[in-house]
Write a protein that holds these residues in place. Structure first.
Motif, PDB file in Angstrom:
ATOM      1  N   ASP A  12     -15.867 101.960-105.903  1.00  0.00           N
ATOM      2  CA  ASP A  12     -16.633 101.707-104.675  1.00  0.00           C
ATOM      3  C   ASP A  12     -16.152 102.650-103.573  1.00  0.00           C
ATOM      4  O   ASP A  12     -14.981 102.596-103.169  1.00  0.00           O
ATOM      5  CB  ASP A  12     -16.431 100.261-104.205  1.00  0.00           C
ATOM      6  CG  ASP A  12     -17.126  99.241-105.091  1.00  0.00           C
ATOM      7  OD1 ASP A  12     -17.890  99.638-105.996  1.00  0.00           O
ATOM      8  OD2 ASP A  12     -16.900  98.039-104.863  1.00  0.00           O
ATOM      9  N   GLY A  37     -14.367  98.144-108.099  1.00  0.00           N
ATOM     10  CA  GLY A  37     -15.342  97.060-107.951  1.00  0.00           C
ATOM     11  C   GLY A  37     -16.308  97.059-109.118  1.00  0.00           C
ATOM     12  O   GLY A  37     -15.928  97.354-110.254  1.00  0.00           O
ATOM     13  N   GLY A  38     -17.549  96.778-108.802  1.00  0.00           N
ATOM     14  CA  GLY A  38     -18.555  96.529-109.840  1.00  0.00           C
ATOM     15  C   GLY A  38     -18.655  95.027-109.997  1.00  0.00           C
ATOM     16  O   GLY A  38     -17.637  94.330-110.020  1.00  0.00           O
ATOM     17  N   LYS A  39     -19.881  94.546-110.100  1.00  0.00           N
ATOM     18  CA  LYS A  39     -20.043  93.084-110.175  1.00  0.00           C
ATOM     19  C   LYS A  39     -19.281  92.507-111.364  1.00  0.00           C
ATOM     20  O   LYS A  39     -18.698  91.434-111.290  1.00  0.00           O
ATOM     21  CB  LYS A  39     -21.521  92.717-110.248  1.00  0.00           C
ATOM     22  CG  LYS A  39     -22.233  93.071-108.957  1.00  0.00           C
ATOM     23  CD  LYS A  39     -23.663  92.650-108.935  1.00  0.00           C
ATOM     24  CE  LYS A  39     -24.403  93.330-107.791  1.00  0.00           C
ATOM     25  NZ  LYS A  39     -23.807  93.129-106.480  1.00  0.00           N
ATOM     26  N   ASN A  42     -15.424  92.673-110.606  1.00  0.00           N
ATOM     27  CA  ASN A  42     -15.106  91.703-109.538  1.00  0.00           C
ATOM     28  C   ASN A  42     -15.084  90.279-110.094  1.00  0.00           C
ATOM     29  O   ASN A  42     -14.195  89.481-109.765  1.00  0.00           O
ATOM     30  CB  ASN A  42     -16.152  91.758-108.419  1.00  0.00           C
ATOM     31  CG  ASN A  42     -16.185  93.095-107.708  1.00  0.00           C
ATOM     32  OD1 ASN A  42     -15.224  93.861-107.771  1.00  0.00           O
ATOM     33  ND2 ASN A  42     -17.289  93.389-107.028  1.00  0.00           N
ATOM     34  N   ALA A  91     -20.309 103.187-106.695  1.00  0.00           N
ATOM     35  CA  ALA A  91     -21.208 102.642-105.670  1.00  0.00           C
ATOM     36  C   ALA A  91     -20.853 103.265-104.324  1.00  0.00           C
ATOM     37  O   ALA A  91     -19.667 103.434-104.014  1.00  0.00           O
ATOM     38  CB  ALA A  91     -21.058 101.122-105.602  1.00  0.00           C
ATOM     39  N   ILE A  93     -21.067 102.443-100.552  1.00  0.00           N
ATOM     40  CA  ILE A  93     -21.267 101.203 -99.802  1.00  0.00           C
ATOM     41  C   ILE A  93     -21.044 101.453 -98.310  1.00  0.00           C
ATOM     42  O   ILE A  93     -19.985 101.922 -97.902  1.00  0.00           O
ATOM     43  CB  ILE A  93     -20.282 100.104-100.289  1.00  0.00           C
ATOM     44  CG1 ILE A  93     -20.434  99.898-101.803  1.00  0.00           C
ATOM     45  CG2 ILE A  93     -20.497  98.810 -99.522  1.00  0.00           C
ATOM     46  CD1 ILE A  93     -19.507  98.850-102.390  1.00  0.00           C
ATOM     47  N   ILE A 103     -25.736  98.901-100.491  1.00  0.00           N
ATOM     48  CA  ILE A 103     -25.067  99.474-101.671  1.00  0.00           C
ATOM     49  C   ILE A 103     -26.027 100.371-102.445  1.00  0.00           C
ATOM     50  O   ILE A 103     -27.145  99.973-102.777  1.00  0.00           O
ATOM     51  CB  ILE A 103     -24.550  98.346-102.598  1.00  0.00           C
ATOM     52  CG1 ILE A 103     -23.559  97.438-101.853  1.00  0.00           C
ATOM     53  CG2 ILE A 103     -23.896  98.940-103.852  1.00  0.00           C
ATOM     54  CD1 ILE A 103     -22.985  96.304-102.691  1.00  0.00           C
ATOM     55  N   GLU A 136     -25.842  94.903-114.216  1.00  0.00           N
ATOM     56  CA  GLU A 136     -25.442  96.272-113.853  1.00  0.00           C
ATOM     57  C   GLU A 136     -25.108  97.101-115.083  1.00  0.00           C
ATOM     58  O   GLU A 136     -24.434  98.124-114.967  1.00  0.00           O
ATOM     59  CB  GLU A 136     -24.232  96.256-112.901  1.00  0.00           C
ATOM     60  CG  GLU A 136     -24.623  96.061-111.463  1.00  0.00           C
ATOM     61  CD  GLU A 136     -23.465  96.208-110.498  1.00  0.00           C
ATOM     62  OE1 GLU A 136     -22.301  96.286-110.928  1.00  0.00           O
ATOM     63  OE2 GLU A 136     -23.735  96.223-109.293  1.00  0.00           O
ATOM     64  N   ASP A 243     -19.549  87.728-105.940  1.00  0.00           N
ATOM     65  CA  ASP A 243     -18.830  87.829-107.220  1.00  0.00           C
ATOM     66  C   ASP A 243     -17.634  86.874-107.237  1.00  0.00           C
ATOM     67  O   ASP A 243     -17.307  86.294-108.277  1.00  0.00           O
ATOM     68  CB  ASP A 243     -18.358  89.257-107.457  1.00  0.00           C
ATOM     69  CG  ASP A 243     -19.507  90.234-107.504  1.00  0.00           C
ATOM     70  OD1 ASP A 243     -20.597  89.849-107.983  1.00  0.00           O
ATOM     71  OD2 ASP A 243     -19.336  91.382-107.045  1.00  0.00           O
ATOM     72  N   ALA A 279     -13.712  95.108-102.596  1.00  0.00           N
ATOM     73  CA  ALA A 279     -14.278  94.187-103.588  1.00  0.00           C
ATOM     74  C   ALA A 279     -13.140  93.465-104.297  1.00  0.00           C
ATOM     75  O   ALA A 279     -12.747  92.363-103.889  1.00  0.00           O
ATOM     76  CB  ALA A 279     -15.164  94.963-104.552  1.00  0.00           C
TER      77      ALA A 279
HETATM   78  O1  RIB Z   1     -21.175  92.828-105.677  1.00  0.00           O
HETATM   79  C1  RIB Z   1     -20.442  93.880-105.119  1.00  0.00           C
HETATM   80  C2  RIB Z   1     -20.416  95.048-106.046  1.00  0.00           C
HETATM   81  O2  RIB Z   1     -21.717  95.546-106.185  1.00  0.00           O
HETATM   82  C3  RIB Z   1     -19.587  96.210-105.576  1.00  0.00           C
HETATM   83  O3  RIB Z   1     -18.241  96.127-105.966  1.00  0.00           O
HETATM   84  C4  RIB Z   1     -20.325  97.415-106.120  1.00  0.00           C
HETATM   85  O4  RIB Z   1     -19.626  98.099-107.112  1.00  0.00           O
HETATM   86  C5  RIB Z   1     -21.640  96.866-106.649  1.00  0.00           C
HETATM   87  O5  RIB Z   1     -21.634  96.798-108.002  1.00  0.00           O
END
Ligand code: RIB
Length: 291
Positions: A12, A37-39, A42, A91, A93, A103, A136, A243, A279
Motif C-alpha cells: 500500500d 496490506g491487501g484485503k 489484512n 494499491a 491510497i 484506493i 481481490e 478488514d 492497514a
Molecule cells: O481494505 C483495505 C485494503 O484495500 C488496502 O490494504 C489495499 O491494499 C486494498 O486492497
C-alpha cells in the motif's frame, strides 16, 4: 476445524492529502508511506491477532519479501503461499484530513492464481473447515465452487464489488460480511433494513453481517437480527478498518462468542484500527481489544 484465507497481499502506497484528488487535478501529497496490506493479508493479520491459527493462500511476486515477512511476524501459516516471477499487487491510497480514503488497485500477482494452485491448496482442507474469501484475486468463482464441493464453510467479504462476483454462485456462501455499497450491488436496495431483508430472501441459507462504518453494524443470523453501535474515535485512517472487523468477526465465530459479544468486539477492533495509520499496522492485538 482449520481456517484458510485465500486472498490478496498488496503493498500500500499511502499518500496524505488535503482532499481526495478530483478528475483532472494535480495534487501534491504531504507525505508518503509504504505499508503491507491487501484485503486478504489484512484479514489474516486480524484473525491471527485475534488468536486464530490461519493459513493464508495467495500469490506474491518476486518483490514479495516484505509481504512474506509481515505474514511470518504475525504468525500466519504461509506454507501454502505461492511466489511467482511477477510483481506483487499494490494499491495507491489517498488519505484525506478526515481519514477517508480512495484506493486504486493494481492486482499484479494476486490476479495470477491458477486452477492447479487452487486445487493444491484446497486438497489440504476438508468438510467443516472454514475458507474466508474477498474479491481481490482471480478465479473466485472456481475457488467458491471447489470449496463447496469439498464441503468447506465459505465466508465471503464481497469487496471490492465488481463484475467478477456475478460469475460466482453465491448460493454456496454460508456467511456474507459486507458493507452498504456491496449490499446495494447485491440487492439493489440502499436502506440497511431493506438490504438485510432482501439478502435473506435471495441467500436463504446464509447469515449476513452488514457493516455501516460510523453507523454501526448488523448481524442477521437466521431469523434473529443483532445491532452494534460504532465506537466513537478520532479517525486517522479508515484503511483496513473493514478488514479488521471481518477478521475479528470470523475469529469470534470460531471462538464461540455470542452474536452480541462478537459484534461488540469486532466493532471495537475496527474503531481502534480507524484511529491508527496504515492497514496491517493499524490492526489491534486481542489483548488491546479485550482490555
Ligand atoms: O481494505 C483495505 C485494503 O484495500 C488496502 O490494504 C489495499 O491494499 C486494498 O486492497
Amino acid at each position: 476445524m482449520r481456517v484458510l484465507n485465500f486472498g490478496s497481499l498488496n503493498y500500500d502506497y499511502v499518500y496524505a492529502v488535503d482532499h481526495i484528488s478530483l478528475p483532472g487535478e494535480t495534487l501534491s501529497s504531504k507525505s508518503m508511506k509504504v505499508y503491507c496490506g491487501g484485503k486478504g493479508l489484512n484479514q489474516s493479520v486480524a484473525l491471527a491477532r485475534a488468536g486464530v491459527h490461519v493459513y493464508h493462500a495467495g500469490t506474491v511476486g518476486s518483490d514479495g519479501d516484505k509481504l512474506v515477512s509481515v505474514s511470518v511476524d504475525n504468525e500466519i501459516d504461509i506454507s501454502l503461499l505461492r511466489r511467482i516471477d511477477e510483481v506483487s499487487g499494490h494499491a495507491i491510497i489517498q488519505v484525506d484530513r478526515s481519514g477517508q480514503n480512495s484506493i486504486l488497485l493494481h492486482g499484479g500477482a494476486n490476479m495470477l492464481q491458477t486452477r492447479d494452485y487452487v486445487d493444491k491448496v484446497l486438497s489440504h482442507f476438508n468438510e467443516g473447515d472454514i475458507i474466508l474469501l474477498q474479491n481481490e484475486i482471480n478465479l473466485l468463482d472456481y475457488i467458491i465452487t471447489k470449496s463447496y464441493e469439498r464441503k468447506l464453510i465459505i465466508i465471503l467479504n464481497p469487496s471490492p464489488y465488481n463484475s467478477q462476483l456475478s460469475e460466482c454462485n453465491l448460493d454456496m456462501v454460508s456467511v456474507f460480511i459486507l458493507n452498504e455499497i456491496e449490499g446495494n450491488y447485491l440487492t439493489e436496495e440502499s436502506n440497511p433494513g431493506n438490504i438485510l431483508e432482501k439478502m435473506r430472501k435471495i441467500y436463504t441459507n446464509a447469515d449476513i453481517v452488514l457493516t455501516l462504518g460510523d453507523k454501526g453494524a448488523y448481524y442477521m443470523q437466521g431469523q434473529e437480527i443483532y445491532y452494534q453501535e460504532a465506537f466513537r474515535v478520532v479517525a486517522v485512517d479508515t484503511t483496513g478498518a473493514g478488514d479488521t472487523f471481518t477478521g475479528y468477526f470470523v475469529s469470534g465465530l470460531i471462538q464461540g462468542l455470542t452474536p452480541a459479544e462478537n459484534l461488540r468486539r469486532s466493532a471495537k477492533a475496527a474503531a481502534m484500527a480507524v484511529s491508527r495509520s496504515g492497514a496491517t499496522t493499524s490492526i489491534p492485538m486481542s489483548c488491546e481489544v479485550d482490555y
